[in-house]
Scaffold this motif. Structure first.
Motif, PDB file in Angstrom:
ATOM      1  N   ASP A 138       0.850  -1.192   0.000  1.00 26.05           N
ATOM      2  CA  ASP A 138       0.000   0.000   0.000  1.00 26.05           C
ATOM      3  C   ASP A 138       0.886   1.243   0.000  1.00 26.05           C
ATOM      4  OD1 ASP A 138       0.526   0.786   2.908  1.00 26.05           O
ATOM      5  OD2 ASP A 138      -0.269  -1.241   3.143  1.00 26.05           O
ATOM      6  N   PRO A 139       0.292   2.418  -0.237  1.00 26.13           N
ATOM      7  CA  PRO A 139       1.096   3.646  -0.357  1.00 26.13           C
ATOM      8  C   PRO A 139       1.940   3.976   0.872  1.00 26.13           C
ATOM      9  CG  PRO A 139      -1.105   4.018  -1.222  1.00 26.13           C
ATOM     10  CD  PRO A 139      -1.112   2.662  -0.583  1.00 26.13           C
ATOM     11  N   SER A 140       1.535   3.538   2.052  1.00 19.37           N
ATOM     12  CA  SER A 140       2.288   3.884   3.260  1.00 19.37           C
ATOM     13  C   SER A 140       3.705   3.328   3.220  1.00 19.37           C
ATOM     14  CB  SER A 140       1.561   3.346   4.500  1.00 19.37           C
ATOM     15  OG  SER A 140       1.462   1.927   4.452  1.00 19.37           O
TER      16      SER A 140
END
Length: 335
Positions: A38-40
Motif C-alpha cells: 500500500d502507499p504507506s
C-alpha cells in the motif's frame, strides 16, 4: 541568439534511464515485501530517502558546474552534533538553532566556493580538506561522544507528518523534499540554472559570453552547503544524535548523482534525475535488505555503480564522436 541557450536541451538528458531503473526497483520491492503493498510503504521509503535526495540535489549543483563537494557528509554530522549541544532538549532553543544551522551550511559552502575560485585550488582538494577539518572539529568538541539532546519540536521535522486525504499521514520530510525539488527544477529552468550547466560544459565560452563563472561556482557550493544543513535537520530528527550520522553520505550523494546520469565533470544532467538516482539507491538497498543480502555490500554496490556509470558515459561519448565526427574547418582564415 545567446551562446548560453545552446545548453538548454542538455538539462533533460539522462532522466529516462534512471526512471526506468527506479520503477523496476519499486516493482521489485512490491514483490519482495508485504510492507509495500500500500502507499504507506512507499511513503516510508521516501521518508528514509528524503535526506539523501536533498543532499543529492545539492551535490548536483556542484557536479553539473564542474566540481565536487566531499564535505557534505561531515557537515551533516557537525550540524547534528551542534544542534544537540545547543538545544540540549529544550524546545525554546529550536527556533533560533535551526536558522543558525542553515547559516553554518551556507558559510561552509561559501568558504569552499571562495577557496576554489579565488585561490584556484581544485574543488576535490578543498572539500576533502574541509571534510577533515569538520571531522576533527567534531571529535575535538565531543571527544567521540556527542553531548546534549534534540528537542521534540526539532525532531518533528524528521519524524512527524501531516494528514492528507487518501494518503494518510505524509511525513514532513517528504513535504520538505517536494518543496526543495520543485524549487530546484524551477531554478534550473531559469537563466542562472542554464548558465550553471553551461559552466560545467565550457567554462571559457560562458566567460566570453559575459557569464560570471566564479560567482556561479560559489553559488553552487553555497546551495550544496545549505541543502546539506537541511538534510542534517531531517536526518537528526529521524535518526537522532550520533558522531557517525553523516559518515559516507558524501559518497552516497555522488553515487546517486552519477546513477541519475549526471556527467562527472559537469555540463550535462537533470536535477530530477539526480533526485531519482538517490531514491533508486535507497530503494536498491531496501530491496537487498529484504532479500537478505548483507549490508556490508553497500559500499561495493556504490563503487560498482560509479564505475559503471562513468564507463557508460565515456563509451556513449566515444560512440557519438564515431557516429557524428566533427568535420575539420578547411576554410582559409580571414585576412
Amino acid at each position: 541568439m545567446s551562446a548560453l541557450t545552446t545548453w538548454r536541451p542538455r538539462l533533460a538528458e539522462g532522466t529516462a534511464p534512471v526512471l526506468v531503473v527506479l520503477v523496476a526497483l519499486l516493482i521489485g520491492l512490491a514483490l519482495a515485501g508485504p510492507a509495500y503493498a500500500d502507499p504507506s510503504g512507499y511513503l516510508a521509503l521516501l521518508k528514509r530517502a528524503a535526506p539523501l535526495m536533498i543532499l543529492a540535489i545539492g551535490q548536483y549543483f556542484v557536479i553539473v558546474s564542474g566540481g565536487f563537494d566531499l564535505s557534505v557528509g561531515s557537515l551533516v554530522t557537525a550540524e547534528v552534533v551542534i544542534a544537540a549541544r545547543l538545544i540540549d532538549g529544550q524546545d525554546s532553543a529550536t527556533g533560533w538553532v535551526i536558522p543558525l544551522l542553515l547559516g553554518v551550511g551556507v558559510l561552509i559552502g561559501l568558504v569552499n566556493g571562495l577557496i576554489t575560485t579565488r585561490l584556484l585550488v581544485p574543488s576535490f582538494i578543498v572539500t576533502l580538506g574541509m571534510l577533515l577539518v569538520l571531522d576533527g572539529a567534531v571529535f575535538l568538541w565531543t571527544g567521540g561522544a556527542p553531548r546534549g539532546a534534540l528537542s521534540p519540536s526539532f525532531r518533528v521535522f524528521g519524524r512527524g507528518g501531516v494528514d492528507v486525504p487518501v494518503l494518510g499521514l505524509v511525513p514532513w520530510s517528504v513535504v520538505i523534499l517536494l518543496v526543495v525539488l520543485v524549487t530546484a527544477v524551477l531554478f534550473m529552468r531559469g537563466g542562472i540554472g542554464r548558465t550553471l550547466v553551461a559552466v560545467g560544459d565550457n567554462e571559457d565560452a560562458v566567460r566570453l559570453a559575459g557569464g560570471k563563472v566564479e560567482h556561479l561556482k560559489i553559488l553552487a557550493f553555497v546551495l550544496s552547503g545549505l541543502l546539506a544543513a537541511l538534510a542534517a535537520i531531517l536526518l537528526g530528527g529521524f535518526a537522532g544524535v550520533s558522531a557517525q550520522v553523516g559518515q559516507g553520505l558524501e559518497f552516497r550523494a555522488i553515487t546517486a548523482v552519477v546513477l541519475g546520469g549526471v556527467l562527472l565533470g559537469g555540463g550535462r544532467g537533470s536535477v530530477v534525475a539526480a533526485a531519482a538516482g538517490a531514491l533508486s539507491l535507497e530503494a536498491l538497498f531496501s530491496l537487498l535488505n529484504l532479500l537478505g543480502v548483507s549490508g556490508a555490500l553497500e559500499s561495493a554496490v556504490q563503487g560498482v555503480i560509479i564505475i559503471a556509470a562513468v564507463a557508460y558515459a565515456s563509451l556513449g561519448s566515444g560512440l557519438r564522436h564515431r557516429l557524428f565526427p566533427r568535420k575539420p574547418n578547411l576554410e582559409p582564415a580571414p585576412r
